[in-house]
Design an enzyme around this catalytic site. Structure first.
Site, PDB file in Angstrom:
ATOM      1  N   ASP A  29       0.823  -1.671   0.372  1.00  0.00           N
ATOM      2  CA  ASP A  29       0.034   0.208  -0.486  1.00  0.00           C
ATOM      3  C   ASP A  29       0.846   1.014  -0.194  1.00  0.00           C
ATOM      4  O   ASP A  29       1.944   1.076   0.417  1.00  0.00           O
ATOM      5  CB  ASP A  29      -0.663  -0.286   0.907  1.00  0.00           C
TER       6      ASP A  29
ATOM      7  N   HIS B  96       3.746  -2.360   3.425  1.00  0.00           N
ATOM      8  CA  HIS B  96       3.580  -0.923   2.656  1.00  0.00           C
ATOM      9  C   HIS B  96       5.145   0.076   2.287  1.00  0.00           C
ATOM     10  O   HIS B  96       6.117  -0.304   2.653  1.00  0.00           O
ATOM     11  CB  HIS B  96       3.155   0.400   4.370  1.00  0.00           C
TER      12      HIS B  96
END
Length: 203
Positions: free
Chosen positions: A33, A172
């Site tokens: 992400d 992430h």
């Protein structure tokens, strides 16, 4: 506060979202992400290339605009992309029309049917509209790599014991996560391959 394993009540609140893939197949889905950014995206891509695995990147529109060469590299190396809003918005804090418009702005760049709400925080009314055009992908294993109080070793421990067939794992692609991603990502991939998991991207 975040959940390493997606809790039942969230899955119950958002039943039309994808929390995991079929448990019958020994496959897992690596997702990233927030990127792309120059500080960590190249490392992630190099690791994926080293182990010859594909993943799904839920990209933030403004980061694509700033780093188009990295976005193109993601695509050229055979990975999938998803929409993560243009400005990494928390849906709970914004009206529905503004949120949907922000997703649409990102969609001009990503051209995908995959969406993940930042922070996993979108109103049911927002998701109801998005379900018409997107597969909304959540997770069932959260690495916690964004948590700067977490050691790299603990980040890995968040992931490995919680993996099941069909797991959707979140790492992430952002600055806060760097030391934990650098440690935990290659070790996670090595564990998966050693245990005969297929590592997949969303199609």
């Amino acid at each position: 506060m975040y959940f390493v394993k997606s809790p039942f009540f969230l899955r119950w609140l958002y039943p039309r979202s994808i929390w995991h893939m079929p448990r019958s197949e020994k496959k897992v889905y690596l997702t990233f992400d927030d990127g792309p950014i120059p500080e960590i995206t190249p490392f992630i891509l190099d690791i994926l290339k080293k182990y010859q695995v594909k993943a799904t990147f839920f990209c933030v529109g403004e980061n694509i605009k700033k780093n188009p060469h990295l976005f193109q590299r993601i695509l050229q190396e055979g990975h999938q992309v998803g929409n993560h809003t243009y400005n990494h918005l928390k849906g709970w804090d914004i009206d529905d029309d503004s949120y949907i418009d922000n997703v649409a702005q990102c969609q001009e760049l990503t051209q995908t049917d995959l969406f993940r709400p930042p922070y996993a925080k979108a109103k049911k009314s927002q998701l109801k509209k998005l379900y018409n055009n997107y597969r909304v992908v959540m997770w069932d294993v959260m690495s916690g790599d964004f948590d700067q109080s977490l050691s790299p070793e603990k980040c890995l421990q968040n992931v490995i014991p919680n993996i099941q067939n069909g797991s959707v794992i979140i790492f992430h692609d952002n600055i806060k996560a760097i030391p934990r991603v650098e440690y935990a990502l290659p070790k996670t991939i090595e564990f998966l391959l050693a245990n005969q998991y297929q590592i997949e991207r969303f199609e």
